[in-house]
Design a protein around this motif. Structure first.
Motif, PDB file in Angstrom:
ATOM      1  N   GLY A   1      -5.000   2.224  -8.166  1.00  0.00           N
ATOM      2  CA  GLY A   1      -6.403   2.666  -7.410  1.00  0.00           C
ATOM      3  C   GLY A   1      -6.050   2.838  -6.026  1.00  0.00           C
ATOM      4  N   PHE A   2      -4.693   3.550  -5.691  1.00  0.00           N
ATOM      5  CA  PHE A   2      -4.302   4.087  -4.275  1.00  0.00           C
ATOM      6  C   PHE A   2      -3.345   5.050  -4.878  1.00  0.00           C
ATOM      7  CE2 PHE A   2      -1.197   4.366  -0.941  1.00  0.00           C
ATOM      8  CZ  PHE A   2      -2.182   4.599  -0.027  1.00  0.00           C
TER       9      PHE A   2
ATOM     10  N   THR B   1      -4.864  -1.837  -4.340  1.00  0.00           N
ATOM     11  CA  THR B   1      -5.745  -1.927  -2.909  1.00  0.00           C
ATOM     12  C   THR B   1      -7.080  -2.495  -3.226  1.00  0.00           C
ATOM     13  OG1 THR B   1      -6.449   0.414  -3.302  1.00  0.00           O
ATOM     14  CG2 THR B   1      -4.687  -0.145  -1.618  1.00  0.00           C
ATOM     15  N   GLY B   2      -7.788  -2.523  -4.237  1.00  0.00           N
ATOM     16  CA  GLY B   2      -8.905  -3.399  -4.911  1.00  0.00           C
ATOM     17  C   GLY B   2      -8.759  -4.725  -4.536  1.00  0.00           C
TER      18      GLY B   2
ATOM     19  N   GLN C   1      -5.144   9.698   2.160  1.00  0.00           N
ATOM     20  CA  GLN C   1      -4.472   8.860   1.811  1.00  0.00           C
ATOM     21  C   GLN C   1      -3.064   8.964   1.231  1.00  0.00           C
ATOM     22  OE1 GLN C   1      -6.417   5.625  -0.480  1.00  0.00           O
ATOM     23  NE2 GLN C   1      -8.248   5.679   0.789  1.00  0.00           N
TER      24      GLN C   1
ATOM     25  N   LEU D   1      -7.916  -5.923  -1.088  1.00  0.00           N
ATOM     26  CA  LEU D   1      -9.302  -6.157  -0.410  1.00  0.00           C
ATOM     27  C   LEU D   1     -10.118  -7.306  -0.643  1.00  0.00           C
ATOM     28  CD1 LEU D   1     -10.148  -2.421  -0.277  1.00  0.00           C
ATOM     29  CD2 LEU D   1      -9.867  -3.499   1.639  1.00  0.00           C
ATOM     30  N   ARG D   2     -10.080  -7.517  -2.004  1.00  0.00           N
ATOM     31  CA  ARG D   2     -10.842  -8.756  -2.504  1.00  0.00           C
ATOM     32  C   ARG D   2     -10.265 -10.223  -2.043  1.00  0.00           C
ATOM     33  NH1 ARG D   2     -12.032  -4.983  -6.627  1.00  0.00           N
ATOM     34  NH2 ARG D   2      -9.946  -5.603  -7.765  1.00  0.00           N
TER      35      ARG D   2
ATOM     36  N   MET E   1     -17.638  -2.258  -0.134  1.00  0.00           N
ATOM     37  CA  MET E   1     -17.154  -2.355  -1.744  1.00  0.00           C
ATOM     38  C   MET E   1     -18.392  -2.770  -2.387  1.00  0.00           C
ATOM     39  SD  MET E   1     -13.609  -4.444  -0.910  1.00  0.00           S
ATOM     40  CE  MET E   1     -13.225  -4.476  -2.705  1.00  0.00           C
TER      41      MET E   1
ATOM     42  N   ARG F   1      -6.627   7.267  -3.038  1.00  0.00           N
ATOM     43  CA  ARG F   1      -7.868   7.616  -3.497  1.00  0.00           C
ATOM     44  C   ARG F   1      -8.758   8.802  -2.860  1.00  0.00           C
ATOM     45  NH1 ARG F   1      -9.226   2.415  -6.242  1.00  0.00           N
ATOM     46  NH2 ARG F   1     -11.575   2.014  -6.251  1.00  0.00           N
TER      47      ARG F   1
ATOM     48  N   ASN G   1     -18.829   2.179  -2.251  1.00  0.00           N
ATOM     49  CA  ASN G   1     -18.434   3.037  -1.485  1.00  0.00           C
ATOM     50  C   ASN G   1     -16.895   2.983  -1.215  1.00  0.00           C
ATOM     51  OD1 ASN G   1     -20.904   4.502  -1.335  1.00  0.00           O
ATOM     52  ND2 ASN G   1     -21.429   2.917   0.311  1.00  0.00           N
ATOM     53  N   LEU G   2     -16.155   3.973  -0.909  1.00  0.00           N
ATOM     54  CA  LEU G   2     -14.604   3.722  -0.549  1.00  0.00           C
ATOM     55  C   LEU G   2     -14.749   3.158   0.850  1.00  0.00           C
ATOM     56  CD1 LEU G   2     -12.944   6.982  -1.560  1.00  0.00           C
ATOM     57  CD2 LEU G   2     -12.944   4.742  -2.830  1.00  0.00           C
ATOM     58  N   VAL G   3     -13.774   2.199   1.142  1.00  0.00           N
ATOM     59  CA  VAL G   3     -13.323   1.709   2.536  1.00  0.00           C
ATOM     60  C   VAL G   3     -12.647   2.795   3.336  1.00  0.00           C
ATOM     61  CG1 VAL G   3     -13.430  -0.568   1.711  1.00  0.00           C
ATOM     62  CG2 VAL G   3     -11.323   0.576   2.316  1.00  0.00           C
TER      63      VAL G   3
ATOM     64  N   ARG H   1     -19.851   4.747  -7.605  1.00  0.00           N
ATOM     65  CA  ARG H   1     -18.448   4.864  -7.479  1.00  0.00           C
ATOM     66  C   ARG H   1     -17.751   5.844  -8.308  1.00  0.00           C
ATOM     67  NH1 ARG H   1     -17.745  -1.032 -10.232  1.00  0.00           N
ATOM     68  NH2 ARG H   1     -15.451  -0.784 -10.050  1.00  0.00           N
TER      69      ARG H   1
ATOM     70  N   ARG I   1     -17.827  -9.500  -9.922  1.00  0.00           N
ATOM     71  CA  ARG I   1     -17.627  -8.511  -8.977  1.00  0.00           C
ATOM     72  C   ARG I   1     -19.300  -7.966  -8.696  1.00  0.00           C
ATOM     73  NH1 ARG I   1     -12.649  -4.673  -9.559  1.00  0.00           N
ATOM     74  NH2 ARG I   1     -14.225  -3.084  -8.454  1.00  0.00           N
TER      75      ARG I   1
ATOM     76  N   VAL J   1      -6.993   1.224   4.491  1.00  0.00           N
ATOM     77  CA  VAL J   1      -6.414   0.939   3.277  1.00  0.00           C
ATOM     78  C   VAL J   1      -4.548   1.308   3.658  1.00  0.00           C
ATOM     79  CG1 VAL J   1      -6.221   1.657   0.835  1.00  0.00           C
ATOM     80  CG2 VAL J   1      -8.327   1.742   1.876  1.00  0.00           C
TER      81      VAL J   1
HETATM   82  P1  AMP Z   1     -11.031  -1.119  -7.497  1.00  0.00           P
HETATM   83  O1  AMP Z   1     -10.622  -2.599  -7.539  1.00  0.00           O
HETATM   84  O2  AMP Z   1      -9.960  -0.296  -7.500  1.00  0.00           O
HETATM   85  O3  AMP Z   1     -12.365  -0.792  -8.562  1.00  0.00           O
HETATM   86  O4  AMP Z   1     -11.637  -0.978  -5.917  1.00  0.00           O
HETATM   87  C1  AMP Z   1     -12.943  -1.708  -5.668  1.00  0.00           C
HETATM   88  C2  AMP Z   1     -13.242  -1.332  -4.184  1.00  0.00           C
HETATM   89  O5  AMP Z   1     -12.553  -1.457  -3.314  1.00  0.00           O
HETATM   90  C3  AMP Z   1     -13.612   0.372  -4.376  1.00  0.00           C
HETATM   91  O6  AMP Z   1     -14.824   0.598  -4.971  1.00  0.00           O
HETATM   92  C4  AMP Z   1     -13.603   0.530  -2.791  1.00  0.00           C
HETATM   93  O7  AMP Z   1     -14.667   0.016  -1.987  1.00  0.00           O
HETATM   94  C5  AMP Z   1     -12.315  -0.346  -2.277  1.00  0.00           C
HETATM   95  N1  AMP Z   1     -10.932   0.261  -2.501  1.00  0.00           N
HETATM   96  C6  AMP Z   1     -10.082   0.007  -3.441  1.00  0.00           C
HETATM   97  N2  AMP Z   1      -9.132   0.879  -3.083  1.00  0.00           N
HETATM   98  C7  AMP Z   1      -9.334   1.786  -2.293  1.00  0.00           C
HETATM   99  C8  AMP Z   1      -8.830   3.035  -1.727  1.00  0.00           C
HETATM  100  N3  AMP Z   1      -7.282   3.188  -2.190  1.00  0.00           N
HETATM  101  N4  AMP Z   1      -9.510   3.760  -0.824  1.00  0.00           N
HETATM  102  C9  AMP Z   1     -10.521   3.449  -0.175  1.00  0.00           C
HETATM  103  N5  AMP Z   1     -11.131   2.438  -1.043  1.00  0.00           N
HETATM  104  C10 AMP Z   1     -10.663   1.784  -1.916  1.00  0.00           C
END
Ligand code: AMP
Length: 160
Positions: free
Chosen positions: A56-57, A2-3, A63, A6-7, A24, A59, A28-30, A116, A104, A35
């Protein structure tokens, strides 16, 4: 991941990416709805996949519950959950190291990394109980060489 999704949204300059970016960058979580919508559309767009590995899902408990509902509807429930165990000091060291070339914002400073980790402890760690209650929790030591850890992960998967 999911990260990564989102990126990708941020890189494409979508509305969703814009909304997620500041959360991000601060570590903080979104929101869950965002997601969950992304994962649901991935599932719909890959109907004939033999399976999925989610990175990463989920979280949060919300969810995880929604994922169970989505997958039960499709009669393809979660097989297993793997928790990679790494202490906070080592996590901080690795993220700061990655921050040297990842580009990042959330890898760049210790304050954001601590946030985080707090988000993880408050919102994600309780999922261990959630999956343990379903007999699906596997804890794997995430300290050591990449090949050692890969072997441990393979052993868990092969044992299923
Ligand atoms: P990651 O790449 O898994 O380290 O995620 C980077 C950032 O993306 C996290 O700090 C959150 O802001 C957001 N993110 C990624 N996956 C999730 C998720 N499952 N739920 C909420 N936020 C997420």
């Amino acid at each position: 991941s999911t990260g990564d999704i989102l990126r990708g949204e941020i890189a494409s300059g979508t509305k969703l990416g814009l909304e997620a970016k500041s959360l991000m960058d601060a570590g903080n979580l979104v929101p869950d709805e965002v997601v969950i919508r992304m994962i649901s559309s991935k599932l719909d767009n890959n109907k004939y996949a033999n399976g999925f590995i989610f990175d990463g899902f989920p979280r949060t408990t919300q969810q995880a519950k929604t994922l169970d509902l989505l997958l039960n509807e499709k009669e393809t429930p979660i097989t297993t959950m793997i928790s990679l165990m790494v202490d906070e000091e080592e996590l901080t060291r690795r993220l700061l190291e990655r921050g040297k070339n990842s580009g990042r914002a959330d890898d760049q400073n210790e304050k954001i990394i601590i946030n985080r980790i707090n988000e993880y402890n408050n919102k994600t760690a309780p999922l261990k109980e959630y999956y343990a209650a379903q007999n699906k929790l596997n804890e794997v030591e995430g300290i050591g060489s990449v090949s050692d850890i890969s072997e441990k992960l393979n052993n868990v998967i092969d044992s299923l």
